[in-house]
Design an enzyme around this catalytic site. Structure first.
Site, short mmCIF file in Angstrom:
data_model
loop_
_atom_site.label_atom_id
_atom_site.label_comp_id
_atom_site.label_asym_id
_atom_site.label_seq_id
_atom_site.Cartn_x
_atom_site.Cartn_y
_atom_site.Cartn_z
N GLY A 35 0.77 -1.23 0.00
CA GLY A 35 0.00 0.00 0.00
C GLY A 35 0.80 1.28 0.00
O GLY A 35 0.23 2.35 -0.25
N GLY A 37 3.30 1.88 -2.05
CA GLY A 37 3.88 2.10 -3.37
C GLY A 37 3.18 3.22 -4.10
O GLY A 37 2.46 4.02 -3.51
N ASP A 60 1.42 -2.78 4.37
CA ASP A 60 2.76 -2.86 3.78
C ASP A 60 3.69 -3.35 4.89
O ASP A 60 3.24 -3.63 6.01
CB ASP A 60 3.20 -1.49 3.25
CG ASP A 60 4.14 -1.62 2.04
OD1 ASP A 60 5.07 -2.44 2.11
OD2 ASP A 60 3.93 -0.91 1.04
N TYR A 167 10.10 -8.15 -14.24
CA TYR A 167 8.82 -7.51 -13.92
C TYR A 167 7.74 -7.96 -14.90
O TYR A 167 6.65 -8.38 -14.52
CB TYR A 167 9.01 -5.99 -13.97
CG TYR A 167 7.76 -5.17 -13.74
CD1 TYR A 167 7.02 -5.29 -12.57
CD2 TYR A 167 7.33 -4.25 -14.70
CE1 TYR A 167 5.88 -4.51 -12.36
CE2 TYR A 167 6.20 -3.47 -14.49
CZ TYR A 167 5.47 -3.62 -13.32
OH TYR A 167 4.35 -2.85 -13.12
#
Length: 342
Positions: A35, A37, A60, A167
């Site tokens: 949260g 980020g 987080d 990613y």
């Protein structure tokens, strides 16, 4: 690994379902992982405005600022700790899970083993958690889920992907795993492939984050050195549109969804085009170009995103165009700089 021992649920858990306004008139209880980020804090504010402050739990492994802690419920949650996640879901009666925890493109390339743990093992945990407790789960994907073999202009919803960053690989894995759990177990899995998301928060290590960094550097220093070539076209959207897309998508009835994964976008532009728009508001600033390793990543990504399926199936329609984006960012970044005193 440890999932085998911890992920067995009773049959009673598997028949429990939630749908706002159908079984239960109460608003959904929503847990946001990762949260702190780029999207988490703003997403929590947005959803608290719709569903109530106490119904959206930010989480987080980082200590929150006083502002975040005062804004609404915040808890510690490690996505690699499955048993801890189980306890949170049970104790807080969670209905919907929004899974933001991930290492972004450029950061992930610097630490591939950590990216594998966070982006892939963490995804295994939350998808199994959602299956066990019959949660509606949203996992964001990205333009980074495509690769150099994908058509780039436009990039359709269904096409070859083959990304070349960890990613991107982890996001394709998440898309396919979520679809499998939907068709195999009936999991209410939902995923949007976002373009570069632009907000006033400082850049977080993504390849598209030049479109954030440029506003911070120009307003603070009057100049910006871009790590991409001036003609590098990438799809983008303002955070306001990204959050609206997420929220609207979460509320769409299952029967209207022809897919579990959709492209969404607002616009596409190059660093040169963005600089020209900024120059209409801020006359004196310098931009120089010194491409680095992120250029190779950008060159493998879509230039224009085809989101016609989202527009058709659940009436997605962006509101913020490039002119509005530049005006918003100048205003919002000025306010952020003034508030933080730098």
């Amino acid at each position: 690994m440890f999932l085998r021992k911890l992920c067995r649920g009773s049959g009673a858990l598997n028949i429990r379902t939630y749908s706002v306004g159908v079984i239960d008139k109460r608003p959904p209880k929503i847990l946001i992982t990762g949260g702190l980020g780029q999207l988490g804090v703003e997403c929590a504010k947005y959803l608290r405005g719709k569903y109530g402050r106490e119904n959206v739990i930010l989480s987080d492994i980082i200590k929150p600022t006083t502002e975040v802690a005062n804004d609404g419920p915040y808890i510690f949650a490690d996505i690699l700790d499955f048993k801890g996640l189980q306890k949170i879901v049970v104790d807080h009666r969670v209905d919907w899970l929004i899974h933001f925890s991930a290492l972004l493109s450029a950061i992930g390339e610097q630490n591939v083993p950590l990216a594998v743990r966070v982006n892939i093992e963490g995804m295994h945990n939350v998808i199994e958690l959602a299956k066990q407790y019959r949660l509606r789960i949203f996992v964001p994907s990205t333009i980074g889920a495509f690769g150099p073999d994908s058509p780039r202009n436009p990039t359709p919803n269904i096409t070859v992907q083959r990304p070349r960053t960890i990613y991107g690989v982890s996001k394709v894995h998440a898309e396919l795993l979520g679809e499998y759990y939907h068709y195999r177990f009936g999991l209410d899995f939902r995923c949007l492939r976002f373009p570069g998301v632009i907000s006033s928060d400082p850049p977080g290590g993504g390849t598209t984050d030049y479109a954030i960094a440029i506003f911070h550097d120009v307003l603070r220093k009057g100049r910006y050195q871009c790590y991409l070539k001036p003609d590098t076209r990438l799809p983008m959207m303002h955070v306001r549109d990204a959050l609206r897309a997420l929220s609207e998508f979460l509320e769409v009835p299952n029967e209207k969804l022809n897919r579990r994964v959709y492209n969404v976008t607002s616009m596409s532009f190059t660093p040169e085009e963005l600089a020209e728009k900024i120059n209409q508001h801020l006359k004196e600033f310098q931009i120089t170009y010194q491409p680095d390793s992120r250029q190779d990543i950008a060159d493998s990504w879509p230039q224009v995103f085809d989101d016609s399926e989202a527009r058709r199936d659940w009436q997605w329609n962006p509101e913020v165009d490039l002119d509005n984006l530049v005006s918003l960012m100048i205003k919002e970044v000025k306010e952020k700089i003034a508030a933080n005193g730098y």
